[in-house]
Scaffold this active site. Structure first.
Site, PDB file in Angstrom:
ATOM      1  N   HIS A 308      40.340  37.383  39.590  1.00 64.01           N
ATOM      2  CA  HIS A 308      39.764  39.104  40.464  1.00 64.01           C
ATOM      3  C   HIS A 308      39.328  40.126  39.980  1.00 64.01           C
ATOM      4  O   HIS A 308      39.297  40.031  38.693  1.00 64.01           O
ATOM      5  CB  HIS A 308      41.060  39.724  41.543  1.00 64.01           C
ATOM      6  CG  HIS A 308      41.172  40.104  41.961  1.00 64.01           C
ATOM      7  ND1 HIS A 308      41.140  41.376  42.318  1.00 64.01           N
ATOM      8  CD2 HIS A 308      41.185  39.616  43.556  1.00 64.01           C
ATOM      9  CE1 HIS A 308      40.709  41.493  43.697  1.00 64.01           C
ATOM     10  NE2 HIS A 308      41.126  40.662  45.020  1.00 64.01           N
ATOM     11  N   ASP A 366      43.587  33.640  47.636  1.00 60.30           N
ATOM     12  CA  ASP A 366      42.741  32.530  48.236  1.00 60.30           C
ATOM     13  C   ASP A 366      43.336  31.550  47.770  1.00 60.30           C
ATOM     14  O   ASP A 366      42.910  30.274  48.798  1.00 60.30           O
ATOM     15  CB  ASP A 366      41.597  32.548  48.395  1.00 60.30           C
ATOM     16  CG  ASP A 366      41.148  33.538  48.595  1.00 60.30           C
ATOM     17  OD1 ASP A 366      42.197  34.184  50.125  1.00 60.30           O
ATOM     18  OD2 ASP A 366      40.076  34.517  48.662  1.00 60.30           O
TER      19      ASP A 366
HETATM   20  N1  ACO Z   1      35.420  30.880  36.547  1.00 61.07           N
HETATM   21  C1  ACO Z   1      35.149  30.165  36.335  1.00 61.07           C
HETATM   22  N2  ACO Z   1      34.750  31.375  35.267  1.00 61.07           N
HETATM   23  C2  ACO Z   1      34.987  32.614  36.209  1.00 61.07           C
HETATM   24  C3  ACO Z   1      35.759  32.981  36.976  1.00 61.07           C
HETATM   25  C4  ACO Z   1      35.946  31.911  38.120  1.00 61.07           C
HETATM   26  N3  ACO Z   1      36.366  31.760  38.885  1.00 61.07           N
HETATM   27  N4  ACO Z   1      35.602  34.138  37.449  1.00 61.07           N
HETATM   28  C5  ACO Z   1      35.036  34.908  36.449  1.00 61.07           C
HETATM   29  N5  ACO Z   1      34.679  34.501  35.442  1.00 61.07           N
HETATM   30  C6  ACO Z   1      34.303  34.409  34.045  1.00 61.07           C
HETATM   31  C7  ACO Z   1      32.753  34.866  34.479  1.00 61.07           C
HETATM   32  O1  ACO Z   1      31.611  34.332  33.862  1.00 61.07           O
HETATM   33  C8  ACO Z   1      32.411  36.040  33.490  1.00 61.07           C
HETATM   34  O2  ACO Z   1      32.447  35.634  32.354  1.00 61.07           O
HETATM   35  P1  ACO Z   1      31.404  36.396  31.552  1.00 61.07           P
HETATM   36  O3  ACO Z   1      31.893  37.675  30.727  1.00 61.07           O
HETATM   37  O4  ACO Z   1      31.625  34.922  29.987  1.00 61.07           O
HETATM   38  O5  ACO Z   1      30.290  36.752  31.176  1.00 61.07           O
HETATM   39  C9  ACO Z   1      34.038  36.482  33.069  1.00 61.07           C
HETATM   40  O6  ACO Z   1      34.858  35.563  33.876  1.00 61.07           O
HETATM   41  C10 ACO Z   1      34.692  37.556  33.838  1.00 61.07           C
HETATM   42  O7  ACO Z   1      33.942  37.288  35.610  1.00 61.07           O
HETATM   43  P2  ACO Z   1      32.634  38.322  36.405  1.00 61.07           P
HETATM   44  O8  ACO Z   1      32.207  37.898  37.625  1.00 61.07           O
HETATM   45  O9  ACO Z   1      32.422  39.218  36.388  1.00 61.07           O
HETATM   46  O10 ACO Z   1      34.292  39.450  37.668  1.00 61.07           O
HETATM   47  P3  ACO Z   1      34.397  40.373  38.630  1.00 61.07           P
HETATM   48  O11 ACO Z   1      35.340  40.973  38.451  1.00 61.07           O
HETATM   49  O12 ACO Z   1      32.902  41.047  39.069  1.00 61.07           O
HETATM   50  O13 ACO Z   1      34.239  39.383  39.538  1.00 61.07           O
HETATM   51  C11 ACO Z   1      35.340  37.386  40.544  1.00 61.07           C
HETATM   52  C12 ACO Z   1      35.407  38.822  40.384  1.00 61.07           C
HETATM   53  C13 ACO Z   1      33.768  38.140  41.917  1.00 61.07           C
HETATM   54  C14 ACO Z   1      36.795  37.732  42.138  1.00 61.07           C
HETATM   55  C15 ACO Z   1      35.454  36.250  40.848  1.00 61.07           C
HETATM   56  O14 ACO Z   1      36.471  35.856  39.717  1.00 61.07           O
HETATM   57  C16 ACO Z   1      34.226  34.825  40.679  1.00 61.07           C
HETATM   58  O15 ACO Z   1      33.859  34.729  41.216  1.00 61.07           O
HETATM   59  N6  ACO Z   1      35.948  34.126  41.642  1.00 61.07           N
HETATM   60  C17 ACO Z   1      35.922  32.822  42.272  1.00 61.07           C
HETATM   61  C18 ACO Z   1      35.895  33.117  43.626  1.00 61.07           C
HETATM   62  C19 ACO Z   1      37.467  33.633  44.428  1.00 61.07           C
HETATM   63  O16 ACO Z   1      38.248  32.900  43.870  1.00 61.07           O
HETATM   64  N7  ACO Z   1      36.811  35.030  44.961  1.00 61.07           N
HETATM   65  C20 ACO Z   1      37.971  34.846  46.443  1.00 61.07           C
HETATM   66  C21 ACO Z   1      38.445  36.846  45.763  1.00 61.07           C
HETATM   67  S1  ACO Z   1      39.993  37.522  45.935  1.00 61.07           S
HETATM   68  C22 ACO Z   1      39.423  37.628  47.541  1.00 61.07           C
HETATM   69  O17 ACO Z   1      38.591  38.191  47.950  1.00 61.07           O
HETATM   70  C23 ACO Z   1      40.611  38.118  48.497  1.00 61.07           C
END
Ligand code: ACO
Length: 431
Positions: A308, A366
């Site tokens: 998140h 979710d």
């Molecule tokens: N699985 C694997 N790796 C992940 C995940 C994941 N679900 N989420 C983040 N990471 C990793 C990224 O690859 C990144 O790694 P790095 O630092 O080596 O590049 C690091 O964790 C940080 O991730 P970011 O994408 O920079 O974090 P951000 O805060 O921008 O993204 C997000 C948050 C979009 C929710 C992300 O965690 C994601 O895509 N999750 C899966 C989708 C999801 O469940 N979304 C629901 C959000 S809740 C809602 O809307 C109600």
């Protein structure tokens, strides 16, 4: 606007600039950079708005490190357990919990606005049968501005109020109709003797040939899903609503923009993507393979329902949602549901894996909502429409707050331009 607390100093090429700072009720202080460009001729750079407060607000507060979510100061756990969705709607819209009389009046008002203009039925029928219900919702909600002219004047406080109630009241009807249309069943009209969640379940699952008996435990679980998704401060879809509204667009157009943004798999579309992922994994023995893929930088796969932008320890909504999932599955006698088994095992394995711990990736709301909705009989394509339905009150509350702000300006971010510098046009013969 908050009181100035102290001043931050920014030095560029030996020149110093004083920037006012404000203290919030909760959370980090903010530095006011609104005059920075005029004074120093520079922009700030913050793609994704990870460090930027785009507005001041009194509605919702999140502390991502501590796993806190407050609506008007009340913790989400208490609201989910002790309150109910329409009461939370009132709280978000008007700032305080209602008295018994205020709640009754509000519930009556919402209940009496659940029907949609009959001509809108024809509008639904223009969509392809296999249209995703989110596509239908974006279109139909945007089209409300063509059906409800008497609540599109944003400068009229009464019209703003009517539009707010219409959106909250009609969204379950629109979502249920989008679903019914997609499965080729007749539309079911709302019924005023049912509560908000029961009415929605009935509009989705009743058919003319057979009345649907609403199970109160399922209605309670539905209501809780609505409550847990009601608002989440300046997330992507809410910011979209605010940005659209900053130009003076009508409320239905703004909420349609919010629905469009919510649809993406990184935001509201994650609940659908999560259940599809759990089904694709299929059995617990395949979990390590998917964990490895999620960790592989060359693989775009991410564990859906994990991570998140703001919560970096746990998502307080996920905790309540997990309890609800257990309750619903026990009631329906499907505790051995294979998808739930995969979900539980995946959660356990991921939480023990150093990659997820280091990056502070925890199950979000979710992760469990899809399991409950699936058990209730909703197809995955309805997960995000249900999220949109529930979030409507949050969008509407933030939209109303923004319009009441005397400092409102059109949202217009700047950029760090890295394209070609000015150059002369070259005739086609010379290229
Ligand atoms: N699985 C694997 N790796 C992940 C995940 C994941 N679900 N989420 C983040 N990471 C990793 C990224 O690859 C990144 O790694 P790095 O630092 O080596 O590049 C690091 O964790 C940080 O991730 P970011 O994408 O920079 O974090 P951000 O805060 O921008 O993204 C997000 C948050 C979009 C929710 C992300 O965690 C994601 O895509 N999750 C899966 C989708 C999801 O469940 N979304 C629901 C959000 S809740 C809602 O809307 C109600």
């Amino acid at each position: 606007m908050a009181e100035t607390t102290k001043t931050a100093k920014l030095t560029i090429d030996g020149e110093s600039y004083d920037l006012a700072m404000y203290a919030p009720t909760e959370g980090p202080e903010v530095i006011d950079i609104r005059k920075l460009y005029a004074q120093a001729g520079v922009f700030t750079y913050d793609p994704g708005f990870t460090s930027t407060a785009s507005c001041d607000s009194t509605i919702t507060y999140i502390d991502g490190e501590a796993g806190v979510l407050l609506h008007r100061g009340y913790p989400i756990g208490q609201l989910a357990k002790e309150s109910h969705y329409l009461e939370v709607c009132y709280l978000l819209l008007y700032g305080e919990l209602p008295s018994a009389a205020q709640l009754e009046e509000f519930e009556t008002l919402v209940t009496r606005h659940t029907m949609i203009h009959e001509q809108m039925h024809n509008f639904f029928r223009g969509f392809r049968r296999d249209a995703h219900p989110m596509a239908t919702m974006v279109g139909v909600v945007g089209a409300m501005s063509a059906f409800y002219h008497d609540s599109t004047d944003i400068n009229d406080e009464h019209q703003r109020e009517v539009a707010s109630i219409r959106l909250i009241a009609k969204m379950p009807t629109i979502a249920a109709m989008a679903y019914k249309y997609s499965i080729g069943q007749p539309f079911v009209y709302p019924r005023n003797d049912l509560d908000y969640a029961s009415n929605f379940l009935r509009m989705c699952f009743s058919v003319p040939a057979e009345e649907y008996e609403v199970n109160p435990i399922l209605a309670r679980a539905m209501d809780r899903i609505f409550t847990l998704h009601a608002d989440h401060e300046q997330n992507a879809s809410t910011s979209t609503v605010r940005l659209a509204s900053s130009s003076g667009a009508n409320p239905f157009a703004c909420i349609a923009a919010g629905i469009a943004c919510l649809w993406g798999p990184a935001h509201g579309g994650a609940n659908q993507a999560c259940l599809e992922m759990l089904r694709e994994i299929g059995t617990p023995d395949r979990i390590p393979e998917f964990i490895e893929r999620a960790k592989d930088k060359n693989d775009p796969f991410r564990l859906m329902g994990f991570g998140h932008r703001v919560y970096k320890n746990f998502d307080p909504r996920a905790k309540v949602m997990k309890e609800s999932a257990d309750e619903v599955l026990e009631l329906l006698g499907i505790e051995n549901n294979p998808t739930l088994q995969v979900a539980k095992e995946l959660e356990r394995v991921a939480l023990e894996d150093p990659y997820f711990a280091e990056k502070k990736l925890y199950p979000n709301v979710d992760f469990y909502s899809g399991i409950i909705l699936d058990a209730m009989g909703f197809p995955t394509s309805m997960f995000t429409p249900i999220f949109a339905l529930a979030r409507t009150v949050g969008w509407v509350s933030q939209w109303k707050e923004q319009l009441a702000d005397p400092q409102l300006k059109i949202g217009r971010p700047r950029q760090l331009y890295l394209g070609a510098a000015q150059r002369d046009y070259v005739d086609i013969e010379q290229r």
